[in-house]
Design an enzyme around this catalytic site. Sequence first.
Site, PDB file in Angstrom:
ATOM      1  N   GLU A   1      -4.983  60.357   2.836  1.00  6.68           N
ATOM      2  CA  GLU A   1      -5.104  59.437   3.957  1.00  6.68           C
ATOM      3  C   GLU A   1      -3.919  59.623   4.900  1.00  6.68           C
ATOM      4  O   GLU A   1      -2.830  59.092   4.649  1.00  6.68           O
ATOM      5  CB  GLU A   1      -5.125  57.992   3.452  1.00  6.68           C
ATOM      6  N   ASN A  10     -12.222  50.153   0.349  1.00  2.82           N
ATOM      7  CA  ASN A  10     -10.975  49.410   0.117  1.00  2.82           C
ATOM      8  C   ASN A  10     -11.021  48.172   1.009  1.00  2.82           C
ATOM      9  O   ASN A  10     -10.887  48.280   2.226  1.00  2.82           O
ATOM     10  CB  ASN A  10      -9.796  50.326   0.487  1.00  2.82           C
ATOM     11  N   GLY A  13      -6.914  52.768  10.100  1.00  7.27           N
ATOM     12  CA  GLY A  13      -7.117  51.594  10.931  1.00  7.27           C
ATOM     13  C   GLY A  13      -6.828  51.814  12.402  1.00  7.27           C
ATOM     14  O   GLY A  13      -6.701  50.866  13.180  1.00  7.27           O
ATOM     15  N   LYS A  24      -8.975  45.721   1.102  1.00  9.53           N
ATOM     16  CA  LYS A  24      -7.635  45.250   1.475  1.00  9.53           C
ATOM     17  C   LYS A  24      -7.537  43.733   1.324  1.00  9.53           C
ATOM     18  O   LYS A  24      -8.130  43.167   0.407  1.00  9.53           O
ATOM     19  CB  LYS A  24      -7.309  45.716   2.899  1.00  9.53           C
ATOM     20  N   SER A  62     -10.067  55.773   9.100  1.00  6.47           N
ATOM     21  CA  SER A  62     -11.069  55.571  10.157  1.00  6.47           C
ATOM     22  C   SER A  62     -12.388  56.310   9.886  1.00  6.47           C
ATOM     23  O   SER A  62     -13.014  56.811  10.810  1.00  6.47           O
ATOM     24  CB  SER A  62     -10.497  55.952  11.528  1.00  6.47           C
ATOM     25  N   GLU A 105      -0.163  51.547   2.610  1.00  2.23           N
ATOM     26  CA  GLU A 105       0.291  50.191   2.964  1.00  2.23           C
ATOM     27  C   GLU A 105       1.195  49.624   1.881  1.00  2.23           C
ATOM     28  O   GLU A 105       2.126  48.868   2.161  1.00  2.23           O
ATOM     29  CB  GLU A 105      -0.929  49.286   3.228  1.00  2.23           C
ATOM     30  N   HIS A 132      -1.418  53.439  -2.264  1.00  2.00           N
ATOM     31  CA  HIS A 132      -1.912  53.357  -0.876  1.00  2.00           C
ATOM     32  C   HIS A 132      -0.725  53.272   0.082  1.00  2.00           C
ATOM     33  O   HIS A 132       0.288  52.644  -0.225  1.00  2.00           O
ATOM     34  CB  HIS A 132      -2.820  52.134  -0.731  1.00  2.00           C
TER      35      HIS A 132
HETATM   36  P1  PGA Z   1      -9.549  52.541   7.488  1.00  2.00           P
HETATM   37  O1  PGA Z   1      -8.655  52.397   6.161  1.00  2.00           O
HETATM   38  O2  PGA Z   1     -10.869  53.145   7.063  1.00  2.00           O
HETATM   39  O3  PGA Z   1      -9.703  51.154   8.001  1.00  2.00           O
HETATM   40  O4  PGA Z   1      -8.808  53.440   8.414  1.00  2.00           O
HETATM   41  C1  PGA Z   1      -8.663  53.382   5.174  1.00  2.00           C
HETATM   42  C2  PGA Z   1      -7.730  52.981   4.045  1.00  2.00           C
HETATM   43  O5  PGA Z   1      -6.653  52.436   4.308  1.00  2.00           O
HETATM   44  O6  PGA Z   1      -8.031  53.206   2.844  1.00  2.00           O
END
Ligand code: PGA
Length: 252
Positions: free
Chosen positions: A169, A11, A175, A13, A215, A99, A97
């Site tokens: 997730e 992803n 992140g 983003k 992560s 976010e 997601h």
């Molecule tokens: P990350 O993000 O691997 O940077 O923690 C995962 C995601 O949001 O899909």
Amino acid sequence: MGERRPMIAGNWKMYKTGEEAKDTAKQLVELVKEVKNTDIMIAPAFTSLASVFQAVKGSNVALGAQNLFWETQGAYTGEISPMMVKDAGCTHVILGHSERRQYFSETDESVNKKIKAAIENNLIPVFCVGETEAQRDSKETFSVLDKQIQIGLKGFSVKSLERLVVAYEPVWAIGTGKTATREQAQEVHAFIRNLLEKMFGLDLSDGIRILYGGSVKPENISELMALKDVDGALVGGASLTARTFADIVTFK
Ligand code: PGA
């Protein structure tokens, strides 16, 4: 237990211009070209879909979008339809997601409509669920996931969900460098698979891929993949560099 084909999804983003995305995709295609036993997907920003498609077409790397709107076309300024996403070369779409839920007011109900639109348009949804840190602390993890999945997948036939991919997730792991422990990840993945069994039966729940996200990096992928109900990963930060993402795809 059915054999589930592993899937590693990236992803990207809101990172990378079209050229940068194309370069990374080209490098990735080269690095993973021998991989046969894993589905690989990258989801760049909308503006890079066309250029990344040029880099991945004909390869074993699939293209995904990070969102879509459920209508086919119309007066919806700023939105992208399933048809447009497909037209840009996508076979997959990340939906729900955290976010998007957190910053763009997505609800379980809107995610449900998006999943429906994706499936109707023959796109494979990567349906994201997960609890926040506060919800985990107050022991609401399972009730939150139950609601996200019950509403997100409401009204679907078993047949229509055959290609669905779920991504667990934990929001507190995205992140942040914090990964769920093995026990935490397995516990939730098993919970999700059981819930899917209750909702849609064993055939479906046994075959559905449940990815872990939050992560994920080359250093922790193998212990995650060793878990019984973890079938792959949705990778954010570590997917932005071709080498690192390829190391996750080809983990030992
Ligand atoms: P990350 O993000 O691997 O940077 O923690 C995962 C995601 O949001 O899909």
